[in-house]
Scaffold this motif. Structure first.
Motif: not given
Length: 70
Positions: A35-52
């Motif tokens: 399972k992917i944790g909440t913090v990992e999900t938030i970090i992943g989405l933040s980095v993805f949106s920052l890159v885009i």
């Protein structure tokens, strides 16, 4: 003349290509192993949106500089 070249190319192409390799994707349907944790999900989405959105935001913030460049 072009019809002759097309005929030669159509007959020679399969011979020159040789054996074709069929590639298949390894797809597995099922639940995730971990399972992917909440913090990992938030970090992943933040980095993805920052890159885009980062480069387009940079361009929009410096649009006047680009307009004034001659």
């Amino acid at each position: 003349m072009s019809g002759l070249l097309r005929t030669i190319a159509n007959r020679a192409a399969p011979v020159l290509r040789g054996h074709t390799v069929i590639q298949r994707a390894n797809l597995y349907a099922g639940p995730a192993k971990e399972k992917i944790g909440t913090v990992e999900t938030i970090i992943g989405l933040s980095v993805f949106s920052l890159v885009i959105l980062g480069p387009s935001g940079w361009i929009l913030a410096h649009l006047e500089d680009y307009k004034n460049k001659e």
